[in-house]
Structures are given as structure tokens and as C-alpha cells.
Motif scaffolding. Structure first.
Motif, PDB file in Angstrom:
ATOM      1  N   ASP A 139       0.809  -1.214   0.000  1.00 29.32           N
ATOM      2  CA  ASP A 139       0.000   0.000   0.000  1.00 29.32           C
ATOM      3  C   ASP A 139       0.850   1.275   0.000  1.00 29.32           C
ATOM      4  O   ASP A 139       0.334   2.360  -0.300  1.00 29.32           O
ATOM      5  N   LEU A 140       2.126   1.148   0.323  1.00 28.89           N
ATOM      6  CA  LEU A 140       3.008   2.316   0.248  1.00 28.89           C
ATOM      7  C   LEU A 140       3.211   2.758  -1.194  1.00 28.89           C
ATOM      8  O   LEU A 140       3.652   3.890  -1.440  1.00 28.89           O
ATOM      9  N   GLY A 141       2.925   1.869  -2.140  1.00 25.45           N
ATOM     10  CA  GLY A 141       2.991   2.225  -3.558  1.00 25.45           C
ATOM     11  C   GLY A 141       4.382   2.219  -4.160  1.00 25.45           C
ATOM     12  O   GLY A 141       4.590   2.747  -5.257  1.00 25.45           O
ATOM     13  N   LEU A 142       5.338   1.580  -3.493  1.00 22.33           N
ATOM     14  CA  LEU A 142       6.717   1.623  -3.958  1.00 22.33           C
ATOM     15  C   LEU A 142       7.042   0.529  -4.966  1.00 22.33           C
ATOM     16  O   LEU A 142       8.063   0.599  -5.651  1.00 22.33           O
ATOM     17  N   CYS A 143       6.200  -0.492  -5.034  1.00 25.82           N
ATOM     18  CA  CYS A 143       6.398  -1.572  -6.002  1.00 25.82           C
ATOM     19  C   CYS A 143       5.092  -2.339  -6.125  1.00 25.82           C
ATOM     20  O   CYS A 143       4.198  -2.224  -5.279  1.00 25.82           O
ATOM     21  N   LEU A 153      24.252   7.130   5.693  1.00 24.68           N
ATOM     22  CA  LEU A 153      24.108   8.504   5.228  1.00 24.68           C
ATOM     23  C   LEU A 153      23.648   8.610   3.784  1.00 24.68           C
ATOM     24  O   LEU A 153      22.895   9.524   3.426  1.00 24.68           O
ATOM     25  N   LEU A 154      24.081   7.696   2.921  1.00 23.14           N
ATOM     26  CA  LEU A 154      23.890   7.866   1.479  1.00 23.14           C
ATOM     27  C   LEU A 154      22.435   8.060   1.043  1.00 23.14           C
ATOM     28  O   LEU A 154      22.164   8.944   0.220  1.00 23.14           O
ATOM     29  N   PRO A 155      21.465   7.267   1.519  1.00 18.60           N
ATOM     30  CA  PRO A 155      20.089   7.503   1.059  1.00 18.60           C
ATOM     31  C   PRO A 155      19.567   8.891   1.406  1.00 18.60           C
ATOM     32  O   PRO A 155      18.929   9.557   0.575  1.00 18.60           O
ATOM     33  N   THR A 156      19.838   9.349   2.637  1.00 14.92           N
ATOM     34  CA  THR A 156      19.387  10.685   3.022  1.00 14.92           C
ATOM     35  C   THR A 156      20.095  11.752   2.199  1.00 14.92           C
ATOM     36  O   THR A 156      19.489  12.741   1.771  1.00 14.92           O
ATOM     37  N   LEU A 157      21.383  11.545   1.953  1.00 11.91           N
ATOM     38  CA  LEU A 157      22.138  12.512   1.173  1.00 11.91           C
ATOM     39  C   LEU A 157      21.586  12.591  -0.252  1.00 11.91           C
ATOM     40  O   LEU A 157      21.501  13.680  -0.840  1.00 11.91           O
ATOM     41  N   HIS A 158      21.209  11.455  -0.821  1.00 11.84           N
ATOM     42  CA  HIS A 158      20.621  11.462  -2.167  1.00 11.84           C
ATOM     43  C   HIS A 158      19.283  12.192  -2.163  1.00 11.84           C
ATOM     44  O   HIS A 158      18.969  12.950  -3.102  1.00 11.84           O
ATOM     45  N   LEU A 159      18.500  11.999  -1.123  1.00  7.50           N
ATOM     46  CA  LEU A 159      17.226  12.703  -0.978  1.00  7.50           C
ATOM     47  C   LEU A 159      17.428  14.212  -1.004  1.00  7.50           C
ATOM     48  O   LEU A 159      16.574  14.962  -1.480  1.00  7.50           O
ATOM     49  N   GLU A 160      18.594  14.658  -0.540  1.00 12.81           N
ATOM     50  CA  GLU A 160      18.887  16.085  -0.419  1.00 12.81           C
ATOM     51  C   GLU A 160      19.741  16.619  -1.573  1.00 12.81           C
ATOM     52  O   GLU A 160      20.275  17.723  -1.486  1.00 12.81           O
ATOM     53  N   GLY A 161      19.863  15.806  -2.643  1.00 16.83           N
ATOM     54  CA  GLY A 161      20.576  16.279  -3.818  1.00 16.83           C
ATOM     55  C   GLY A 161      21.936  15.667  -4.042  1.00 16.83           C
ATOM     56  O   GLY A 161      22.637  16.039  -4.993  1.00 16.83           O
ATOM     57  N   GLY A 162      22.348  14.727  -3.175  1.00 19.28           N
ATOM     58  CA  GLY A 162      23.636  14.087  -3.306  1.00 19.28           C
ATOM     59  C   GLY A 162      23.618  12.956  -4.324  1.00 19.28           C
ATOM     60  O   GLY A 162      22.612  12.707  -4.996  1.00 19.28           O
ATOM     61  N   PRO A 163      24.722  12.231  -4.452  1.00 27.76           N
ATOM     62  CA  PRO A 163      24.833  11.180  -5.475  1.00 27.76           C
ATOM     63  C   PRO A 163      23.910  10.005  -5.188  1.00 27.76           C
ATOM     64  O   PRO A 163      23.455   9.799  -4.058  1.00 27.76           O
ATOM     65  N   PHE A 212      10.459   8.921   5.487  1.00 29.56           N
ATOM     66  CA  PHE A 212      10.799   7.496   5.566  1.00 29.56           C
ATOM     67  C   PHE A 212      10.391   6.750   4.298  1.00 29.56           C
ATOM     68  O   PHE A 212      11.140   5.916   3.779  1.00 29.56           O
ATOM     69  N   VAL A 213       9.206   7.042   3.782  1.00 27.09           N
ATOM     70  CA  VAL A 213       8.737   6.339   2.584  1.00 27.09           C
ATOM     71  C   VAL A 213       9.625   6.688   1.396  1.00 27.09           C
ATOM     72  O   VAL A 213       9.965   5.816   0.580  1.00 27.09           O
ATOM     73  N   ARG A 214      10.025   7.935   1.281  1.00 23.24           N
ATOM     74  CA  ARG A 214      10.922   8.320   0.187  1.00 23.24           C
ATOM     75  C   ARG A 214      12.270   7.613   0.323  1.00 23.24           C
ATOM     76  O   ARG A 214      12.858   7.172  -0.676  1.00 23.24           O
ATOM     77  N   LEU A 215      12.759   7.476   1.548  1.00 25.36           N
ATOM     78  CA  LEU A 215      14.022   6.785   1.765  1.00 25.36           C
ATOM     79  C   LEU A 215      13.904   5.293   1.457  1.00 25.36           C
ATOM     80  O   LEU A 215      14.848   4.687   0.933  1.00 25.36           O
ATOM     81  N   ILE A 216      12.760   4.691   1.774  1.00 23.85           N
ATOM     82  CA  ILE A 216      12.551   3.281   1.423  1.00 23.85           C
ATOM     83  C   ILE A 216      12.630   3.115  -0.089  1.00 23.85           C
ATOM     84  O   ILE A 216      13.232   2.163  -0.602  1.00 23.85           O
ATOM     85  N   ALA A 217      12.019   4.030  -0.824  1.00 19.45           N
ATOM     86  CA  ALA A 217      12.074   3.960  -2.290  1.00 19.45           C
ATOM     87  C   ALA A 217      13.512   4.035  -2.783  1.00 19.45           C
ATOM     88  O   ALA A 217      13.914   3.306  -3.700  1.00 19.45           O
ATOM     89  N   ILE A 236       5.928   4.001  -7.470  1.00 21.82           N
ATOM     90  CA  ILE A 236       6.079   5.445  -7.606  1.00 21.82           C
ATOM     91  C   ILE A 236       7.516   5.854  -7.327  1.00 21.82           C
ATOM     92  O   ILE A 236       8.189   5.297  -6.471  1.00 21.82           O
ATOM     93  N   ASP A 237       8.019   6.808  -8.098  1.00 21.72           N
ATOM     94  CA  ASP A 237       9.366   7.337  -7.894  1.00 21.72           C
ATOM     95  C   ASP A 237       9.387   8.183  -6.627  1.00 21.72           C
ATOM     96  O   ASP A 237       8.411   8.897  -6.326  1.00 21.72           O
TER      97      ASP A 237
END
Length: 310
Positions: free
Chosen positions: A167-171, A234-244, A282-287, A305-306
């Protein structure tokens, strides 16, 4: 009279007296930071001579244990990575108080108005994290706690559990069915052992850039573990904020990606009362974790969903 937030008046008199006595001068202002999630009492303090310090005080047995861990880490980590210790107040019968250098004039990328990484800051942070991973943990530090396996419960603890995740819609169910075995095995195979000093809670609000230094704060959960631990966290959060993209930095970290996504999914599904903005993060980080895991494990890209659309 020193201005102190209303919620801190019950401890302000004693705490203020202890800090002023230790520093040998009175204070003029105590301001509670608007970021950070620590249960300890925290204040940016201005002193009579115009200088400042940051005060972190334990308020119960749990925060005392965290603060002692943090103090040990600050004494061990090279000073270029941490706030300089100004005073450690540890009188019998009182919870300890840590006083460190004032970093208010540093650049804090995370604030109550959002995240602001300046050009070059992300690269500097990644380089600092890599350097930090080479520091051995103090002998007194315990190994990082074993990581529970969450994918088996998410996928096999009844149809309602799996449905709640979908139901989170991620897959779609088809993608999840095809990826389930790989995700479970990757999480189970993650080896977090090692002798490196692990910060344990690296994210943008625990990082600041002070001139030529990248400083990591809040070492309450420091431990001994894998040299990849902090970077993978750190990497998933950093990507959420514009990182690699995490895969571009750690392309063989399927275990970290699978474990990170499962942990956050469990929190979203099981922890009631979290604010909506935090659940959304959290849901965006799971994606991001699912896409990272798929790339590392040679799985098809998740077909939900992206994260940018969440």
C-alpha cells in the motif's frame, strides 16, 4: 535574568549554576536549538564575555548513558571531526553535563527551513566520512548491536503485513514476489562487524561545515563496527537532499540497502504517532533503498512510484 525556554525552567537554575561555575563566568542567554531529536537538554549559551558554548545535559539514566558514550567518542576522535570539549561536569549525585565549542557560526545544511547543501559541501562530507571510517574504535566501545532481520516479517507475517507494505505504492506485488528472496538473503548476509569507530546516526542535521572542517555532532550512539556503516546510513538521506545515487558510491552494498529499507518499512508500518512529514521522509528513503538494492542485486528496478513524486 537569563532567558530560558519555559519547558526547561525546572532544570534551568541548577544547570545554569553548574555551567557558570565550571566556566568561571555568568551567562546572558540560553537558546534551545530548533533542530535535533535528542532527549537530552541542549542549549546554545552566550557568556558574559560575548563568547559562546553548547551545553548538553543528561536528564535521566538513558540520556546519561548516551552522554557518557558521546564524551568518550569526543575524547578519541581527532578534533578536526568533532566539537572541542570545553568542560565535562560529572559531580556525584548529578547527571553529567557536556560543554563543547560553539558552532553556531558554522554552516548547518539542515535547519527548520529545509536543507541547504552548498556547492562542494557534499563532496567534502563524503571525504570526511571516508577518513572517519579509518579511525579504530576505543577499546571501551562495544560492538554494534546485531541487526534484526525485518524482510521475513514484512513478507511472510500474514497477508495483511505484505498488503500494508504494498500500500506504500513503492512496487507491485509482482516485483516484490520476484525480489523477495534476494532481499531476504541480502539482509541476512549483511556483516556489520569490524573495529572502526561508528558514529551510528549520521544525517544532515548532525553535520556542519566550519571553515575547513567537517564536524560531526551527536555521538550518543557511537560504537564499534563496519567501516561502511556510517557511509551506508548517510547515502540515502544525502541522495534525498541532492547528493549522489547510493549505488554510484557503494555499488556492492546490497545488504545495507536491503536492511535499510526493511528497517524503515517496519517503522512506517509499526510506529504509531509519528508526524506525517517524518513518515513521508521514511517512505521516500525506502524507495531510494529499494532502487539501490535492486541495482546492487541485479534485480529489475522497482515498478512503483518514484521517490521524487512522493
Amino acid at each position: 535574568m537569563c532567558p530560558v525556554p519555559d519547558d526547561a525552567r525546572s532544570i534551568s537554575t541548577t544547570l545554569r549554576a553548574r555551567v557558570e561555575h565550571a566556566l568561571g563566568q555568568q551567562s546572558t542567554e540560553w537558546v534551545k536549538p530548533d533542530t535535533g531529536l535528542s532527549a537530552a537538554a541542549r542549549y546554545s549559551v552566550t557568556l558574559n564575555d560575548g563568547s559562546g558554548v553548547f551545553v548538553k545535559a543528561a536528564t535521566d539514566d538513558e540520556t546519561e548513558r548516551w552522554l557518557r558514550t558521546e564524551y568518550l567518542a569526543l575524547r578519541h576522535v581527532p578534533e578536526r571531526f568533532v566539537a572541542r570539549v570545553v568542560a565535562w561536569l560529572d559531580e556525584p549525585g548529578s547527571h553529567p553535563v557536556l560543554v563543547v565549542e560553539d558552532l553556531r557560526r558554522a554552516h548547518w545544511p539542515a535547519g527548520h527551513e529545509g536543507v541547504d547543501w552548498r556547492e562542494g559541501d557534499v563532496d567534502r562530507v563524503l571525504a570526511a566520512v571516508a577518513d572517519l571510517a579509518g579511525i579504530p574504535a576505543p577499546a571501551a566501545f562495544e560492538p554494534a548491536a546485531p541487526r534484526p532481520a525485518y524482510w521475513p516479517t514484512l513478507l511472510h507475517e500474514g497477508p495483511d503485513r505484505r498488503a500494508a507494505f504494498l500500500d506504500l505504492g513503492l512496487c507491485t506485488a509482482g516485483w516484490l514476489n520476484g525480489a523477495a528472496t534476494a532481499l531476504i538473503e541480502a539482509e541476512a548476509g549483511l556483516d556489520d562487524r569490524g573495529d572502526s569507530l561508528v558514529h551510528g546516526d549520521l544525517r544532515s542535521d548532525n553535520i556542519c561545515v566550519a571553515h575547513d572542517r567537517v564536524v560531526f555532532v551527536d555521538w550518543s550512539h557511537a560504537s564499534r563496527g563496519s567501516a561502511e556503516h556510517d557511509l551506508a546510513l548517510l547515502l540515502p538521506t544525502l541522495h534525498l537532499e541532492g547528493g549522489p545515487m547510493p549505488y554510484d558510491v557503494l555499488p556492492t552494498a546490497g545488504g545495507w540497502a536491503a536492511a535499510g529499507g526493511a528497517l524503515l518499512a517496519r517503522r512506517v508500518l509499526d510506529e504509531r504517532g509519528a508526524p506525517g512529514w517524518l513518515v513521508n521522509v521514511f517512505v521516500r528513503l525506502i524507495a531510494i533503498d529499494l532502487a539501490w538494492a535492486a541495482s546492487c542485486l541485479d534485480l529489475p528496478r522497482p515498478d512503483g512510484i518514484d521517490w521524487r513524486s512522493i
